[in-house]
Design a protein around this motif. Structure first.
Motif, mmCIF file in Angstrom:
data_model
loop_
_atom_site.group_PDB
_atom_site.id
_atom_site.type_symbol
_atom_site.label_atom_id
_atom_site.label_comp_id
_atom_site.label_asym_id
_atom_site.label_seq_id
_atom_site.Cartn_x
_atom_site.Cartn_y
_atom_site.Cartn_z
ATOM 1 N N ARG A 148 0.803 -1.222 0.000
ATOM 2 C CA ARG A 148 0.000 0.000 0.000
ATOM 3 C C ARG A 148 0.837 1.274 0.000
ATOM 4 O O ARG A 148 0.310 2.370 0.160
ATOM 5 C CB ARG A 148 -0.886 0.030 1.247
ATOM 6 C CG ARG A 148 -2.129 -0.798 1.098
ATOM 7 C CD ARG A 148 -2.865 -0.799 2.407
ATOM 8 N NE ARG A 148 -4.176 -1.388 2.258
ATOM 9 C CZ ARG A 148 -4.929 -1.745 3.278
ATOM 10 N NH1 ARG A 148 -4.481 -1.558 4.526
ATOM 11 N NH2 ARG A 148 -6.111 -2.262 3.087
ATOM 12 N N PHE A 149 2.118 1.126 -0.158
ATOM 13 C CA PHE A 149 3.011 2.288 -0.071
ATOM 14 C C PHE A 149 2.588 3.410 -1.020
ATOM 15 O O PHE A 149 2.408 4.564 -0.620
ATOM 16 C CB PHE A 149 4.444 1.835 -0.355
ATOM 17 C CG PHE A 149 5.470 2.923 -0.252
ATOM 18 C CD1 PHE A 149 5.540 3.729 0.873
ATOM 19 C CD2 PHE A 149 6.383 3.143 -1.274
ATOM 20 C CE1 PHE A 149 6.508 4.737 0.978
ATOM 21 C CE2 PHE A 149 7.348 4.136 -1.174
ATOM 22 C CZ PHE A 149 7.397 4.933 -0.053
ATOM 23 N N GLN A 150 2.394 3.066 -2.275
ATOM 24 C CA GLN A 150 2.054 4.133 -3.232
ATOM 25 C C GLN A 150 0.691 4.751 -2.911
ATOM 26 O O GLN A 150 0.511 5.967 -3.043
ATOM 27 C CB GLN A 150 2.074 3.608 -4.679
ATOM 28 C CG GLN A 150 1.806 4.725 -5.676
ATOM 29 C CD GLN A 150 2.038 4.336 -7.119
ATOM 30 O OE1 GLN A 150 2.458 3.216 -7.422
ATOM 31 N NE2 GLN A 150 1.765 5.252 -8.034
ATOM 32 N N ASP A 151 -0.240 3.917 -2.479
ATOM 33 C CA ASP A 151 -1.555 4.461 -2.089
ATOM 34 C C ASP A 151 -1.385 5.523 -1.010
ATOM 35 O O ASP A 151 -2.021 6.574 -1.046
ATOM 36 C CB ASP A 151 -2.465 3.348 -1.546
ATOM 37 C CG ASP A 151 -3.027 2.478 -2.667
ATOM 38 O OD1 ASP A 151 -2.790 2.804 -3.842
ATOM 39 O OD2 ASP A 151 -3.689 1.471 -2.358
ATOM 40 N N ALA A 152 -0.517 5.223 -0.050
ATOM 41 C CA ALA A 152 -0.304 6.170 1.053
ATOM 42 C C ALA A 152 0.282 7.477 0.516
ATOM 43 O O ALA A 152 -0.096 8.568 0.946
ATOM 44 C CB ALA A 152 0.615 5.565 2.105
ATOM 45 N N LEU A 153 1.187 7.372 -0.449
ATOM 46 C CA LEU A 153 1.809 8.585 -0.992
ATOM 47 C C LEU A 153 0.795 9.423 -1.766
ATOM 48 O O LEU A 153 0.806 10.652 -1.712
ATOM 49 C CB LEU A 153 2.969 8.222 -1.903
ATOM 50 C CG LEU A 153 4.147 7.551 -1.204
ATOM 51 C CD1 LEU A 153 5.207 7.171 -2.215
ATOM 52 C CD2 LEU A 153 4.737 8.483 -0.150
ATOM 53 N N GLU A 154 -0.086 8.742 -2.494
ATOM 54 C CA GLU A 154 -1.084 9.509 -3.243
ATOM 55 C C GLU A 154 -2.023 10.223 -2.290
ATOM 56 O O GLU A 154 -2.467 11.339 -2.553
ATOM 57 C CB GLU A 154 -1.834 8.582 -4.178
ATOM 58 C CG GLU A 154 -0.801 7.935 -5.070
ATOM 59 C CD GLU A 154 -1.250 7.502 -6.416
ATOM 60 O OE1 GLU A 154 -2.443 7.332 -6.598
ATOM 61 O OE2 GLU A 154 -0.367 7.330 -7.274
ATOM 62 N N GLU A 155 -2.272 9.579 -1.185
ATOM 63 C CA GLU A 155 -3.109 10.187 -0.154
ATOM 64 C C GLU A 155 -2.436 11.467 0.375
ATOM 65 O O GLU A 155 -3.096 12.458 0.651
ATOM 66 C CB GLU A 155 -3.247 9.147 0.969
ATOM 67 C CG GLU A 155 -4.483 9.141 1.785
ATOM 68 C CD GLU A 155 -5.796 9.211 1.026
ATOM 69 O OE1 GLU A 155 -6.645 9.930 1.525
ATOM 70 O OE2 GLU A 155 -5.968 8.575 -0.041
ATOM 71 N N VAL A 156 -1.120 11.448 0.498
ATOM 72 C CA VAL A 156 -0.378 12.629 0.961
ATOM 73 C C VAL A 156 -0.673 13.825 0.052
ATOM 74 O O VAL A 156 -0.887 14.941 0.517
ATOM 75 C CB VAL A 156 1.149 12.358 0.971
ATOM 76 C CG1 VAL A 156 1.939 13.643 1.171
ATOM 77 C CG2 VAL A 156 1.504 11.336 2.045
ATOM 78 N N LEU A 157 -0.715 13.565 -1.249
ATOM 79 C CA LEU A 157 -0.872 14.680 -2.181
ATOM 80 C C LEU A 157 -2.303 15.193 -2.310
ATOM 81 O O LEU A 157 -2.517 16.262 -2.868
ATOM 82 C CB LEU A 157 -0.335 14.304 -3.563
ATOM 83 C CG LEU A 157 1.182 14.222 -3.682
ATOM 84 C CD1 LEU A 157 1.601 14.272 -5.138
ATOM 85 C CD2 LEU A 157 1.878 15.339 -2.907
ATOM 86 N N VAL A 158 -3.270 14.427 -1.807
ATOM 87 C CA VAL A 158 -4.660 14.887 -1.914
ATOM 88 C C VAL A 158 -4.795 16.244 -1.227
ATOM 89 O O VAL A 158 -5.366 17.178 -1.766
ATOM 90 C CB VAL A 158 -5.629 13.865 -1.285
ATOM 91 C CG1 VAL A 158 -7.029 14.457 -1.187
ATOM 92 C CG2 VAL A 158 -5.649 12.586 -2.108
ATOM 93 N N ASP A 159 -4.229 16.348 -0.025
ATOM 94 C CA ASP A 159 -4.325 17.621 0.701
ATOM 95 C C ASP A 159 -2.956 18.054 1.243
ATOM 96 O O ASP A 159 -2.877 18.754 2.245
ATOM 97 C CB ASP A 159 -5.361 17.492 1.828
ATOM 98 C CG ASP A 159 -5.811 18.849 2.346
ATOM 99 O OD1 ASP A 159 -5.699 19.831 1.583
ATOM 100 O OD2 ASP A 159 -6.234 18.923 3.512
ATOM 101 N N TYR A 160 -1.917 17.576 0.609
ATOM 102 C CA TYR A 160 -0.549 17.997 0.953
ATOM 103 C C TYR A 160 -0.243 17.758 2.424
ATOM 104 O O TYR A 160 0.081 18.680 3.161
ATOM 105 C CB TYR A 160 -0.331 19.464 0.551
ATOM 106 C CG TYR A 160 -0.803 19.717 -0.853
ATOM 107 C CD1 TYR A 160 -0.032 19.283 -1.928
ATOM 108 C CD2 TYR A 160 -2.029 20.292 -1.108
ATOM 109 C CE1 TYR A 160 -0.481 19.440 -3.227
ATOM 110 C CE2 TYR A 160 -2.488 20.452 -2.404
ATOM 111 C CZ TYR A 160 -1.703 20.028 -3.462
ATOM 112 O OH TYR A 160 -2.158 20.175 -4.736
ATOM 113 N N ARG A 161 -0.393 16.507 2.840
ATOM 114 C CA ARG A 161 -0.214 16.177 4.251
ATOM 115 C C ARG A 161 0.831 15.081 4.454
ATOM 116 O O ARG A 161 0.512 13.893 4.437
ATOM 117 C CB ARG A 161 -1.540 15.711 4.854
ATOM 118 C CG ARG A 161 -2.578 16.797 4.863
ATOM 119 C CD ARG A 161 -3.776 16.429 5.715
ATOM 120 N NE ARG A 161 -4.753 17.482 5.642
ATOM 121 C CZ ARG A 161 -4.732 18.571 6.412
ATOM 122 N NH1 ARG A 161 -3.784 18.707 7.328
ATOM 123 N NH2 ARG A 161 -5.655 19.485 6.279
#
Ligand code: ARG
Length: 685
Positions: free
Chosen positions: A609-622
């Protein structure tokens, strides 16, 4: 690899078909919103992912929630990804990934020997781990750190620096083209202070020997004089205010006594509240006065300082005059500025060096100075500015106050420079997105700036103000030194490293086989651990909240800290040492990850799930979402590793290779994840 995006893309046609069957068409927003409600399951009992859109969609579709779920599930094509799809309660769809799929993803990630550069200009290659490229790579400008130079960097600069650096790295890793720009404040009033101070209080010898510390002494001295002069000016006003405030307390007290003698309880309560408020106001004012008086008394004991206070009574005006002269191109001031600036650069470069932060560009405010006049002239020619009170203004419907681009006296403003910066960046780089990583006190500024940019027709760019809260001390007030000064960033790094050295020393001394590091080795490990702790302490916080600075918590070995992750990384590496094998040697063998029990499956699921987590970071820059991911992964790993039925070494060869591969993927994921936060690892700790 994207797991969530794959699942969502399978749901999309099923959802669309459902709308069609109800004689409706799903709007893009409806679809995005519904797909966004497919998320990793909170509780692994229910599966790996859960879709919760049945409830909100039921009404618009004219169906019952379970019907929505049933119809979507019936139309889903997920066989190759999921082994179980079930509906629970009022329409929750639970998904469990197929073990075959999970295994294939894990093996693909582990077998991926590729690397991705996430640093400036293709530097800092990190493990690719089966990454899939974005559908539409964007060009993203990240404006971060951007300190006002000529004064030492302080704790306030850390957040923009580490959050911006991490976001830039995550964007690069995910396949976007990133341009980082340090928009230095190198043209503001602080230079007027330095120029004036250099001429009147500078010590030539000290400057020659150590220019940076002499400049910062000058800056602090001028700052101090200005503060004292301000107090001298304000003190009489405050004292007068105190007389009024005392009177008000007395009045309120009388009102309270009158109210108390009556029967109206509510009135008494209100009167008491007023009296208390008045008392508090009075006390606060008194405290302010006492503190100012004390500072002035102290200053009076310093002969040179007292003399300077008299001789430079108009310091404030003089500083502004020097700044204006600099801006107007006064030869002597420009020359001095040119002489001083490289030293300011050296100073901040040293801090960036310790933090391993780099920029593609350093286009500070001064870079845009010559563009400001033409910019305003162009706006005038296009009829976009209006004169109000002698100032050139841009009026916008949604804002009560205009944006002033040139003051009555001809001076330009921070906002004017930002408009010129936008103009330059668009012409030079044609970005799709621009991120401004700047603290929340500038929210108004950016809101207005983006509105003006849209109004002026500055392209189809996504402007984002990535704002963040204040760094607080342990007492919950803005972080200050005991003397009440701002906390210098370099000293903070030193303190973090010193704290880390304690932890590293303790760990080393507690080793069963005795300490293994030389003092030199301990120090270099402590540098990595200390800097990592400092960054992670900040990055792991929700950026929009104020954040409490706590050294002890930062280097704790048993919490959501970089230290814990770094320690876990080193331990996983230790497993290889005990196996008498390097990760590279393992990669050369025909190893394949197997799933033999639930704990093992849980770690592997987290890993893919690593990449999923990174994409989540960019949703709201967190970036804190990446921290959370790494922390949970590490906890998952440690429960796997500590189970007797998950022994890595000494099991039959294929299983040992599989488990070593899991360990290796774990180590590389932690190493990469930390690198994306701008944090390094150590092989041993
Ligand atoms: N120098 C500014 C400050 O310290 C931050 C600049 C942020 N970037 C920008 N384009 N305005 O407050």
């Amino acid at each position: 690899m994207q797991i969530l995006a794959q699942i969502r893309s399978r749901f999309a046609p099923a959802l669309q078909a459902l709308f069609v069957s109800q004689n409706q068409t799903a709007t893009p927003e409806q679809l995005v919103q519904a797909l966004g409600m497919i998320r990793p399951a909170q509780n692994s009992q229910f599966g790996d992912y859960q879709a919760n859109f049945a409830m909100p969609l039921a009404k618009p579709l004219g169906l019952k929630p379970p019907e929505v779920a049933q119809r979507v599930v019936a139309a889903l094509d997920l066989q190759d990804l999921c082994s179980e799809i079930s509906i629970a309660g009022p329409g929750f769809i639970n998904l469990r990934l197929a073990d075959d799929f999970l295994r294939s993803q894990a093996n693909a990630a582990w077998g991926d020997a590729g690397r991705v550069a996430v640093g400036r200009g293709g530097s800092l290659p990190v493990a690719r781990l089966g990454l899939t490229e974005p559908v539409t790579p964007e060009r993203i400008v990240v404006d971060f750190s951007s300190p006002n130079v000529a004064k030492p960097m302080h704790v306030g600069h850390i957040r923009s620096t580490v959050i911006g650096d991490s976001l830039a790295k995550v964007c690069r890793f995910l396949g976007h083209e990133v341009i980082t720009d340090n928009h230095l404040g190198d043209w503001g009033t602080q230079f007027g202070m330095i120029i004036y101070g250099y001429r009147h209080f500078g010590q030539a010898d000290a400057y020659r020997a150590a220019p940076v510390s002499e400049l910062s002494r000058i800056y602090r001295y001028v700052r101090r004089l200005m503060d004292l002069l301000e107090k001298l000016r304000d003190l009489p006003k405050w004292e007068q205010g105190l007389v009024g405030a005392r009177q008000r307390v007395a009045d309120c007290q009388a009102e309270l006594a009158a109210a108390e003698s009556g029967a109206d309880k509510a009135a008494t309560k209100a009167a008491r509240k007023q009296w208390q408020d008045a008392q508090q106001q009075c006390e606060e004012l008194q405290q302010k006065i006492t503190a100012a008086q004390q500072q002035l008394r102290q200053a009076a004991q310093d002969e040179a300082l007292s003399r300077d206070l008299v001789e430079h009574a108009n310091l404030h005006e003089s500083v502004l005059a020097e700044t204006s002269k600099l801006h107007a191109g006064d030869e002597a001031n420009v020359q001095l500025w040119q002489e001083i600036l490289p030293h300011c650069h050296d100073e901040i470069e040293r801090v960036y060096g310790r933090l391993h932060v780099e920029f593609d560009h350093w286009l500070g405010e001064s870079f845009y100075h010559d563009a400001l006049g033409p910019l305003v002239a162009d706006l005038q020619a296009r009829g976009l500015v209006r004169v109000s009170d002698g100032a050139q203004c841009i009026f916008l419907d949604d804002f009560p106050a205009p944006m002033i681009v040139q003051k009555r006296d001809g001076a330009f403003l921070y906002a004017t420079t930002d408009l010129a910066t936008i103009d330059y960046r668009l012409k030079q780089w044609q970005p799709d997105r621009v991120l401004y990583v700047v603290d929340h006190r500038q929210s108004e500024h950016f809101l207005k700036l983006f509105a003006v940019a849209a109004h002026l027709g500055y392209g189809q760019v996504r402007w984002v103000h990535v704002s963040f809260g204040t760094v607080m001390g342990n007492d919950g007030k803005p972080f200050k030194t005991r003397e009440g000064d701002t906390v210098g960033l370099e000293g903070l790094i030193d303190d973090a490293v010193a704290k880390a050295l304690e932890v590293v020393t303790q760990l080393d001394e507690a080793k069963e086989t005795g300490p293994e590091f030389s003092p030199e080795q301990r120090r270099s490990i402590a540098e990595v651990v200390g800097v990592g702790a400092l960054k992670y302490g900040d990055l792991s916080q929700n950026r929009t909240s104020d954040y409490r600075f706590d050294f002890d918590q930062m280097v704790a070995l048993d919490g959501n800290t970089a230290t814990y992750l770094q320690y876990s990384f080193a331990r996983v590496r230790g497993i290889f040492a005990r196996a008498g094998l390097t990760p590279a040697e393992l990669q050369a063998t025909p190893a394949a990850i197997q799933l033999t029990n639930a704990a093992e499956r849980a770690v592997v699921l987290s890993l893919v799930r690593f990449q999923d987590a990174l994409e989540e970071v960019l949703v709201d820059y967190r970036p804190n979402l990446l921290c959370n991911y790494l922390f949970e992964l590490t906890q998952e790993f440690s429960s796997f590793y500590n189970r007797p039925d998950c022994r890595v070494l000494g099991v039959e060869p294929d299983l040992q290779r599989s488990r070593l591969a899991i360990c290796d993927l774990m180590a590389r994921t932690i190493e990469t994840g930390l690198a994306l936060l701008g944090i390094q690892v150590v092989e041993k700790m």
